[in-house]
Scaffold this motif. Structure first.
Motif, PDB file in Angstrom:
ATOM      1  N   LEU A  67     135.206  96.459  23.757  1.00 28.14           N
ATOM      2  CA  LEU A  67     136.427  97.324  24.603  1.00 28.14           C
ATOM      3  C   LEU A  67     137.367  96.547  25.001  1.00 28.14           C
ATOM      4  N   VAL A  68     137.015  96.025  26.141  1.00 23.45           N
ATOM      5  CA  VAL A  68     137.137  94.641  27.460  1.00 23.45           C
ATOM      6  C   VAL A  68     138.257  94.084  26.161  1.00 23.45           C
ATOM      7  N   ALA A  69     137.781  93.466  25.768  1.00 27.53           N
ATOM      8  CA  ALA A  69     138.125  92.034  24.938  1.00 27.53           C
ATOM      9  C   ALA A  69     139.615  92.473  24.535  1.00 27.53           C
ATOM     10  N   LYS A  70     139.517  93.758  24.089  1.00 28.55           N
ATOM     11  CA  LYS A  70     140.575  94.922  23.295  1.00 28.55           C
ATOM     12  C   LYS A  70     141.616  95.684  24.051  1.00 28.55           C
ATOM     13  N   GLY A  71     141.569  95.187  25.208  1.00 28.29           N
ATOM     14  CA  GLY A  71     142.480  95.716  26.739  1.00 28.29           C
ATOM     15  C   GLY A  71     142.222  96.935  27.109  1.00 28.29           C
ATOM     16  N   ALA A  72     140.629  97.310  27.092  1.00 31.44           N
ATOM     17  CA  ALA A  72     140.078  98.506  27.626  1.00 31.44           C
ATOM     18  C   ALA A  72     140.397  98.492  29.278  1.00 31.44           C
ATOM     19  N   GLU A  73     141.208  99.956  29.453  1.00 40.90           N
ATOM     20  CA  GLU A  73     141.154  99.709  31.420  1.00 40.90           C
ATOM     21  C   GLU A  73     139.630 100.590  31.983  1.00 40.90           C
ATOM     22  N   VAL A  74     139.300 101.684  30.627  1.00 44.05           N
ATOM     23  CA  VAL A  74     138.911 102.778  30.976  1.00 44.05           C
ATOM     24  C   VAL A  74     138.106 102.876  30.068  1.00 44.05           C
ATOM     25  N   ILE A  75     137.067 103.323  29.064  1.00 41.93           N
ATOM     26  CA  ILE A  75     135.607 103.238  28.288  1.00 41.93           C
ATOM     27  C   ILE A  75     135.236 104.580  28.281  1.00 41.93           C
ATOM     28  N   ILE A  76     135.351 105.502  27.304  1.00 39.80           N
ATOM     29  CA  ILE A  76     134.445 106.475  27.558  1.00 39.80           C
ATOM     30  C   ILE A  76     133.348 106.372  26.148  1.00 39.80           C
ATOM     31  N   PHE A  77     132.433 107.060  26.685  1.00 35.39           N
ATOM     32  CA  PHE A  77     131.540 107.180  26.188  1.00 35.39           C
ATOM     33  C   PHE A  77     131.134 109.114  25.950  1.00 35.39           C
ATOM     34  N   LEU A  78     131.219 109.281  24.839  1.00 35.10           N
ATOM     35  CA  LEU A  78     130.855 110.596  24.453  1.00 35.10           C
ATOM     36  C   LEU A  78     129.742 111.192  23.456  1.00 35.10           C
ATOM     37  N   ARG A  79     129.119 111.802  23.286  1.00 39.39           N
ATOM     38  CA  ARG A  79     127.889 111.689  22.975  1.00 39.39           C
ATOM     39  C   ARG A  79     127.501 113.046  23.091  1.00 39.39           C
ATOM     40  N   ARG A 131     125.907  97.697  31.540  1.00 37.98           N
ATOM     41  CA  ARG A 131     125.969  96.463  32.329  1.00 37.98           C
ATOM     42  C   ARG A 131     126.631  96.613  33.650  1.00 37.98           C
ATOM     43  N   PRO A 132     126.148  95.941  35.026  1.00 40.33           N
ATOM     44  CA  PRO A 132     127.039  96.287  35.842  1.00 40.33           C
ATOM     45  C   PRO A 132     128.464  95.670  35.986  1.00 40.33           C
ATOM     46  N   GLU A 133     128.635  94.510  35.380  1.00 40.94           N
ATOM     47  CA  GLU A 133     130.605  94.473  35.011  1.00 40.94           C
ATOM     48  C   GLU A 133     130.877  95.130  34.314  1.00 40.94           C
ATOM     49  N   HIS A 134     130.866  95.992  34.209  1.00 41.07           N
ATOM     50  CA  HIS A 134     131.299  97.536  33.261  1.00 41.07           C
ATOM     51  C   HIS A 134     131.546  98.151  33.713  1.00 41.07           C
ATOM     52  N   ARG A 135     129.944  99.111  34.618  1.00 38.29           N
ATOM     53  CA  ARG A 135     129.970  99.991  35.059  1.00 38.29           C
ATOM     54  C   ARG A 135     131.095 100.499  35.988  1.00 38.29           C
ATOM     55  N   HIS A 136     132.113 100.482  36.836  1.00 34.46           N
ATOM     56  CA  HIS A 136     133.131 100.866  37.254  1.00 34.46           C
ATOM     57  C   HIS A 136     134.413 100.915  36.293  1.00 34.46           C
ATOM     58  N   LEU A 137     134.140 100.383  35.064  1.00 34.98           N
ATOM     59  CA  LEU A 137     135.218 100.981  33.589  1.00 34.98           C
ATOM     60  C   LEU A 137     134.676 102.212  32.987  1.00 34.98           C
ATOM     61  N   THR A 138     133.332 102.394  33.115  1.00 38.19           N
ATOM     62  CA  THR A 138     132.872 104.003  32.257  1.00 38.19           C
ATOM     63  C   THR A 138     132.940 105.114  32.934  1.00 38.19           C
ATOM     64  N   VAL A 139     133.052 105.714  32.528  1.00 35.64           N
ATOM     65  CA  VAL A 139     132.705 107.197  32.258  1.00 35.64           C
ATOM     66  C   VAL A 139     131.965 107.414  30.749  1.00 35.64           C
ATOM     67  N   PHE A 140     130.405 108.664  31.477  1.00 35.06           N
ATOM     68  CA  PHE A 140     130.064 109.090  30.370  1.00 35.06           C
ATOM     69  C   PHE A 140     129.999 110.084  29.827  1.00 35.06           C
ATOM     70  N   GLY A 141     129.821 111.058  28.862  1.00 39.56           N
ATOM     71  CA  GLY A 141     129.708 112.333  28.872  1.00 39.56           C
ATOM     72  C   GLY A 141     128.776 112.263  27.802  1.00 39.56           C
ATOM     73  N   VAL A 142     127.997 113.686  27.843  1.00 37.20           N
ATOM     74  CA  VAL A 142     126.593 113.899  27.367  1.00 37.20           C
ATOM     75  C   VAL A 142     126.927 115.507  26.994  1.00 37.20           C
ATOM     76  N   CYS A 143     126.888 115.592  26.291  1.00 39.71           N
ATOM     77  CA  CYS A 143     127.535 117.089  25.629  1.00 39.71           C
ATOM     78  C   CYS A 143     126.133 118.371  25.757  1.00 39.71           C
ATOM     79  N   ASP A 144     125.912 119.096  26.235  1.00 42.08           N
ATOM     80  CA  ASP A 144     124.528 119.964  25.819  1.00 42.08           C
ATOM     81  C   ASP A 144     124.166 120.027  24.450  1.00 42.08           C
ATOM     82  N   ARG A 145     123.526 119.192  24.160  1.00 40.70           N
ATOM     83  CA  ARG A 145     123.307 120.004  22.661  1.00 40.70           C
ATOM     84  C   ARG A 145     124.121 119.373  21.467  1.00 40.70           C
ATOM     85  N   ASN A 146     125.797 119.813  21.354  1.00 39.77           N
ATOM     86  CA  ASN A 146     126.277 119.526  20.920  1.00 39.77           C
ATOM     87  C   ASN A 146     128.110 119.344  21.302  1.00 39.77           C
ATOM     88  N   ILE A 147     129.182 119.075  20.518  1.00 38.02           N
ATOM     89  CA  ILE A 147     130.624 118.645  21.143  1.00 38.02           C
ATOM     90  C   ILE A 147     131.230 120.352  20.536  1.00 38.02           C
TER      91      ILE A 147
END
Length: 189
Positions: A53-65, A84-100
């Motif tokens: 995603l960084v290679a594709k130009g993402a300025e922020v990355i969201i993981f949602l599961r 990885r530490p070099e990507h932590r400042h770009l990421t937001v993780f979201g985890v749905c309690d049970r499901n979306i």
């Protein structure tokens, strides 16, 4: 602004699209790839997805599961530890309690009015089946556009009662200040 993301399924993607349209309408979403079906195999893919995603130009990355039957806090912690530490400042993780669908049906009265169903159908511990039935989801028609529009109209403040959404919202709120998206302050409105 380019927002990279990785999600588990079409409903998750639709929710994220609806939130993007609501909070950062000029942003472009770039989908990343998580291979594998188990949580463990997907977690192993987090570093690769960040590089992609960084290679594709993402300025922020969201993981949602979904947490499914696991404790959402433990899933969140495990996912974050894979970044990885070099990507932590770009990421937001979201985890749905049970499901979306637990987020989508967080205000049972509202979703019932929107879908023409009874609120009691959505007041269950796992509203996934009720939501699929109400939206008439099929294997061929996942209704992503309709779900995205639902999210754009949803009373998100009421979703804050779901602790996993509240946690995700808080993380997105902080990141929005860093990247220049002005999102609504659900905690004050």
């Amino acid at each position: 602004m380019k927002i990279g993301y990785c999600v588990e399924g079409s409903t998750d993607r639709a929710v994220l699209c609806g939130l993007k349209c609501r909070w950062c309408p000029r942003a472009v979403l770039i989908e990343g790839t998580l291979r594998g079906t188990s949580g463990l195999s997907q977690r192993r893919e987090i570093p690769k997805a960040c590089v992609e995603l960084v290679a594709k130009g993402a300025e922020v990355i969201i993981f949602l599961r979904d947490a499914d039957n696991e404790d959402w806090r433990e899933v969140l912690k495990a996912d974050e530890e894979r970044c990885r530490p070099e990507h932590r400042h770009l990421t937001v993780f979201g985890v749905c309690d049970r499901n979306i669908e637990c987020w989508l049906c967080g205000d049972a009265d509202w979703i019932a009015r929107e879908t023409g169903h009874q609120a009691s159908e959505f007041r269950v511990s796992d509203p996934k089946g009720a939501f699929a039935k109400a939206m008439r989801l099929t294997g061929f028609d996942r209704k992503e556009a309709e779900i995205s529009l639902l999210v754009q109209r949803a009373p998100l403040k009421n979703w804050l009662s779901n602790r996993s959404f509240d946690e995700f919202y808080g993380r997105v709120w902080i990141k929005s200040k860093e990247i220049g998206c002005k999102i609504e302050n659900l905690r004050e409105s």
